[in-house]
Design an enzyme around this catalytic site. Structure first.
Site, PDB file in Angstrom:
ATOM      1  N   LYS A   1       3.629  52.499  11.812  1.00  0.00           N
ATOM      2  CA  LYS A   1       2.733  52.823  10.504  1.00  0.00           C
ATOM      3  C   LYS A   1       1.868  51.779  10.120  1.00  0.00           C
ATOM      4  O   LYS A   1       1.522  51.776   9.017  1.00  0.00           O
ATOM      5  CB  LYS A   1       3.760  53.093   9.721  1.00  0.00           C
ATOM      6  CG  LYS A   1       4.541  54.214   9.669  1.00  0.00           C
ATOM      7  CD  LYS A   1       4.133  55.501  10.448  1.00  0.00           C
ATOM      8  CE  LYS A   1       3.154  56.151   9.582  1.00  0.00           C
ATOM      9  NZ  LYS A   1       2.443  57.315  10.185  1.00  0.00           N
TER      10      LYS A   1
ATOM     11  N   GLY B   1      -1.252  51.602  11.678  1.00  0.00           N
ATOM     12  CA  GLY B   1      -2.576  51.982  12.035  1.00  0.00           C
ATOM     13  C   GLY B   1      -2.922  52.427  13.481  1.00  0.00           C
ATOM     14  O   GLY B   1      -3.693  52.494  14.061  1.00  0.00           O
TER      15      GLY B   1
ATOM     16  N   THR C   1      -2.139  55.099  15.128  1.00  0.00           N
ATOM     17  CA  THR C   1      -2.745  56.603  15.516  1.00  0.00           C
ATOM     18  C   THR C   1      -4.192  56.420  15.580  1.00  0.00           C
ATOM     19  O   THR C   1      -5.039  56.839  16.506  1.00  0.00           O
ATOM     20  CB  THR C   1      -2.219  57.656  14.698  1.00  0.00           C
ATOM     21  OG1 THR C   1      -0.902  57.676  14.449  1.00  0.00           O
ATOM     22  CG2 THR C   1      -2.717  58.885  15.105  1.00  0.00           C
TER      23      THR C   1
ATOM     24  N   HIS D   1       5.292  49.909  20.588  1.00  0.00           N
ATOM     25  CA  HIS D   1       5.627  49.039  19.257  1.00  0.00           C
ATOM     26  C   HIS D   1       6.746  47.796  19.634  1.00  0.00           C
ATOM     27  O   HIS D   1       7.133  47.245  18.977  1.00  0.00           O
ATOM     28  CB  HIS D   1       6.661  49.967  18.312  1.00  0.00           C
ATOM     29  CG  HIS D   1       5.885  51.031  17.695  1.00  0.00           C
ATOM     30  ND1 HIS D   1       4.454  50.767  17.133  1.00  0.00           N
ATOM     31  CD2 HIS D   1       6.078  52.207  17.465  1.00  0.00           C
ATOM     32  CE1 HIS D   1       4.192  51.950  16.535  1.00  0.00           C
ATOM     33  NE2 HIS D   1       4.876  52.886  17.034  1.00  0.00           N
TER      34      HIS D   1
ATOM     35  N   SER E   1       4.344  53.181   4.051  1.00  0.00           N
ATOM     36  CA  SER E   1       4.011  54.250   4.780  1.00  0.00           C
ATOM     37  C   SER E   1       5.180  54.577   5.714  1.00  0.00           C
ATOM     38  O   SER E   1       5.299  55.570   5.998  1.00  0.00           O
ATOM     39  CB  SER E   1       2.634  53.926   6.086  1.00  0.00           C
ATOM     40  OG  SER E   1       2.275  54.750   6.518  1.00  0.00           O
TER      41      SER E   1
ATOM     42  N   TYR F   1      -6.067  46.233  10.060  1.00  0.00           N
ATOM     43  CA  TYR F   1      -6.395  47.532   9.754  1.00  0.00           C
ATOM     44  C   TYR F   1      -7.226  47.576   8.521  1.00  0.00           C
ATOM     45  O   TYR F   1      -8.197  48.105   8.453  1.00  0.00           O
ATOM     46  CB  TYR F   1      -5.183  48.235   8.952  1.00  0.00           C
ATOM     47  CG  TYR F   1      -5.277  49.726   8.593  1.00  0.00           C
ATOM     48  CD1 TYR F   1      -5.219  50.688   9.352  1.00  0.00           C
ATOM     49  CD2 TYR F   1      -5.307  49.864   7.356  1.00  0.00           C
ATOM     50  CE1 TYR F   1      -5.240  51.870   9.032  1.00  0.00           C
ATOM     51  CE2 TYR F   1      -5.485  51.292   6.521  1.00  0.00           C
ATOM     52  CZ  TYR F   1      -5.332  52.233   7.822  1.00  0.00           C
ATOM     53  OH  TYR F   1      -5.414  53.390   7.240  1.00  0.00           O
TER      54      TYR F   1
ATOM     55  N   ARG G   1      -0.775  60.845   6.628  1.00  0.00           N
ATOM     56  CA  ARG G   1      -0.425  60.961   5.243  1.00  0.00           C
ATOM     57  C   ARG G   1      -1.535  60.759   4.309  1.00  0.00           C
ATOM     58  O   ARG G   1      -2.162  61.728   3.758  1.00  0.00           O
ATOM     59  CB  ARG G   1       0.673  59.985   4.754  1.00  0.00           C
ATOM     60  CG  ARG G   1       1.370  60.319   3.384  1.00  0.00           C
ATOM     61  CD  ARG G   1       2.497  59.391   3.168  1.00  0.00           C
ATOM     62  NE  ARG G   1       2.233  58.006   2.884  1.00  0.00           N
ATOM     63  CZ  ARG G   1       1.832  57.433   1.860  1.00  0.00           C
ATOM     64  NH1 ARG G   1       1.922  58.090   0.516  1.00  0.00           N
ATOM     65  NH2 ARG G   1       1.436  56.062   1.821  1.00  0.00           N
ATOM     66  N   LYS G   2      -2.067  59.356   4.280  1.00  0.00           N
ATOM     67  CA  LYS G   2      -3.233  59.066   3.201  1.00  0.00           C
ATOM     68  C   LYS G   2      -4.333  58.235   3.935  1.00  0.00           C
ATOM     69  O   LYS G   2      -5.256  58.600   3.832  1.00  0.00           O
ATOM     70  CB  LYS G   2      -2.839  58.212   1.962  1.00  0.00           C
ATOM     71  CG  LYS G   2      -2.039  59.182   0.953  1.00  0.00           C
ATOM     72  CD  LYS G   2      -1.844  58.448  -0.277  1.00  0.00           C
ATOM     73  CE  LYS G   2      -1.394  59.494  -1.201  1.00  0.00           C
ATOM     74  NZ  LYS G   2      -1.159  58.482  -2.812  1.00  0.00           N
ATOM     75  N   GLY G   3      -3.865  57.119   4.961  1.00  0.00           N
ATOM     76  CA  GLY G   3      -4.642  56.336   5.541  1.00  0.00           C
ATOM     77  C   GLY G   3      -5.532  55.409   4.809  1.00  0.00           C
ATOM     78  O   GLY G   3      -6.449  55.165   5.009  1.00  0.00           O
TER      79      GLY G   3
END
Length: 339
Positions: free
Chosen positions: A85, A87, A89, A151, A181, A239, A305-307
């Site tokens: 979580k 960044g 993706t 990861h 996140s 990010y 979700r929100k980014g």
């Protein structure tokens, strides 16, 4: 117990066992290894186990061992690394679209990112490479340059990666936003009958470094130091910098990957096409990301979700802000990171 487990692992690698015996021995080794490791309450599993100084879900330890022992890197491999979580993706999509832009035109409707989730296109070493956690499949026929995600912390990467000229791109995110996140993500995918975590429960574990692939400060520092020691091999991205100036950061990434954008590509809108293709809004609205599932069975919608940056202020109490700020200052004091 550790000695017995290691003896079994040696036996596994010997030539005197049939495949059935090897699988049985590996299963015994895995169970015995887990019993020998420190453990704490987990997030989406009952427990997390401390392996090689980092916390792992139990199902990821055997695949990690297999990867470390058997993965053979190629000099043109590309590895996308991060904490969950942070960044991941987005970075996978950007790196794939940039590196493969001569094979897949970013503005065309048949681009793979329009029909597959980035985690399917750029699989993880530790979860998506094969069905059998004890066997690395034949990856030699994958089109080059091969792209993988992970990861895993920097010291836990296979020796073949460390000893190769492959490129590693690491993305770091504000630990406040990363925590929020991941808290949402883990509560969305936690299997029954395990309970979801309250914000306070999750925060206490996160603050102690007890979270998947944590402690976060050790994970970040490992890649940050590597980027300083070998800048041609490890690129460290933030990010927040990507959000602030994606055009600049994308060109920096392309330069690092030895595939810089030409003047014609810049003037012709190739960079803008990649940015649009990989935008949060675009990816979230794709059918595959609304209703599909990733290779690990997680519904793709939970990766979007929100980014946003700064969403943590909607959740943190003053004492939580003070505590995490102090941890970040203490643990990351030797590097120049600021959030």
């Amino acid at each position: 117990m550790r000695e017995t487990a290691m003896t079994k692992l040696t036996n596994i690698e010997s030539k005197g066992h049939c495949e059935e015996e090897k699988l049985s021995l590996k299963s015994d080794f895995h169970e015995e290894l887990l019993q020998s490791l420190p453990k704490e309450k987990g997030w989406i599993t009952q427990y997390l186990y401390l392996y090689q100084q980092f916390w792992y879900r139990p199902t990821l330890i055997q695949p990690t061992i297999t990867f470390q022992k058997h993965f053979q890197a190629k000099h043109d491999d590309i590895v996308i690394a991060s904490l969950p979580k942070a960044g991941t993706t987005w970075l996978k999509a950007l790196a794939f679209a940039t590196m493969k832009r001569h094979h897949f035109i970013p503005s065309q409707n048949d681009h793979p990112l329009l029909h597959s989730n980035p985690h399917t296109i750029v699989p993880y070493f530790e979860t998506n490479i094969g069905d059998n956690p004890s066997v690395i499949p034949d990856l030699s026929t994958l089109p080059e340059p091969r792209m993988f995600g992970t990861h895993l912390p920097f010291p836990s990467l296979s020796n073949s990666i460390h000893n190769s000229n492959c490129k590693i791109i690491y993305i770091c995110r504000n630990p406040f936003d990363t925590f929020i996140s991941y808290w949402h993500f883990s509560n969305n995918i936690v299997p029954s009958p395990l309970p979801t975590l309250t914000l306070e429960e999750a925060f206490e574990r996160y603050s102690e470094g007890i979270h998947p692939f944590g402690p976060f400060w050790s994970h970040v520092l490992g890649y940050w130091k590597a980027s300083k020691d070998t800048p041609n091999k490890v690129l460290f991205l933030k990010y927040e910098d990507l959000k602030a100036d994606i055009n600049f950061e994308l060109k920096r990434m392309a330069q690092f990957l030895d595939c810089p954008f030409s003047e014609g590509e810049e003037s012709g809108g190739v960079i803008d096409s990649i940015i649009e293709l990989c935008s949060f809004k675009k990816m979230k609205e794709l059918e595959i990301n609304k209703n599909g599932k990733a290779l690990d069975g997680v519904e793709n919608k939970y990766y979007f979700r929100k980014g946003e940056t700064g969403d943590w202020v909607n959740y943190f109490s003053p004492w939580m802000t003070e505590k995490l700020s102090k941890i970040i200052k203490e643990k990351l004091s030797e590097c120049s990171l600021s959030f």
